[in-house]
Design a protein around this motif. Structure first.
Motif: not given
Length: 317
Positions: A246, A248, A251
């Motif tokens: 992960p 963020p 993205r």
């Protein structure tokens, strides 16, 4: 023990200190001698302590670590680091965090150097060829900065620690961020992007107008920047494996880059602003493919690195 240390000279202690794992019943002066003996062997010395008698050794060590709870004021003043929770496991976490920060700064530096090589090359090369159009205009550089700055400040800063971060040996004190390995990787990535972009430009210029060739070159450059971000997220794990890790910021930065690139290529007003011509689907696929492939050699290099790291972890028979 302390009595044996008392009989040793500093030179003899420096020779034997690396072969001894435990020292017992030592006085403050002998703790200081042990620290100095290790430093004489070019070791990076960390010292933990909480009492007044530990202060000289804490001060002399490269990294003095004092206890914040039960430690004396003298020990805390002499130390470089104070453990607020008096938990030795916090030292391990601090080392891990420090290595993670160092790795992420190094990745960001590689990215910055790598992306500026093709920007500089594509900006300067038309000066030496009278029949070439300008490939990079100010509006293009402003667009690219919208990718470069968030990548450095958001993506790489937020990356998690590498899988082998606590298994690798400590780096030498004289190894800086701009080591030969770091600079070589950055320049190889940068020149790989530059070579592919120039190849796309020369190939497109045979059958297209200058504005179309510029547009295809720019699309290749932006896609290559995205690929450089993805492959540099980890220098051990593959870019595909990192999609499961992960972050963020990845993205949002990639979504923004793809969206703005689509606007620049497809919207007539934006095309005029960027001095682009309309592109055919086959031309776009050529640019996308070239941008995707230009630095994938680094994935092969990471596979070799993983194999070497694995061999070091296998115990010898």
């Amino acid at each position: 023990v302390g009595a044996e240390l008392e009989r040793m000279s500093d030179e003899e202690l420096a020779r034997r200190v690396s072969d001894v794992q435990i020292f017992a019943r030592v006085v403050p002066e002998q703790k200081l001698r042990i620290v100095n003996a290790l430093k004489a062997n070019n070791e990076v010395v960390a010292m933990t302590g909480d009492g007044v008698n530990d202060a000289p050794a804490l001060k002399a060590a490269h990294i003095g670590i004092a206890m914040g709870g039960r430690g004396t004021d003298v020990a805390r003043e002499a130390a470089s680091i104070v453990l607020l929770d008096d938990d030795f496991s916090s030292i391990v976490e601090a080392v891990k965090l420090g290595r993670r920060i160092y790795d992420n700064i190094k990745k960001a530096i590689v990215f910055i150097v790598a992306v500026h090589v093709p920007i500089a090359g594509l900006s300067m090369l038309p000066v030496f060829f009278a029949d070439w159009p300008l490939l990079i205009l100010p509006v293009h550089i402003a667009f690219l900065q919208l990718i470069i700055d968030p990548a450095c400040t958001l993506i790489f800063e937020a990356e998690q620690a590498e899988a082998d971060v606590m298994r690798r040996p400590p780096r030498k004190r004289d190894v800086g961020l701009f080591s030969k390995e770091t600079l070589s990787i950055a320049l190889l990535q940068g020149f790989s992007i530059l070579a592919v972009c120039l190849g796309v430009f020369l190939l497109a210029r045979r059958d297209h107008a200058d504005d179309a060739a510029r547009a295809l070159t720019f699309v290749t450059l932006v896609v290559a920047f995205i690929v450089v971000i993805l492959v540099n997220r980890s220098w051990l794990r593959s870019a595909v494996a990192m999609f499961r890790v992960p972050n963020p910021a990845v993205r949002w930065v990639l979504l923004g880059a793809v969206t703005f690139l689509g606007v620049a290529v497809l919207v007539p007003f934006a095309r005029r602003l960027f001095h682009f011509a309309p592109l055919h689907l086959t031309d776009l696929l050529l640019s996308l493919g070239a941008g995707l492939l230009c630095v994938l050699w680094f994935e092969v290099a990471k596979r070799v690195r993983r194999a070497r790291a694995g061999s070091r972890l296998v115990p010898s028979s």
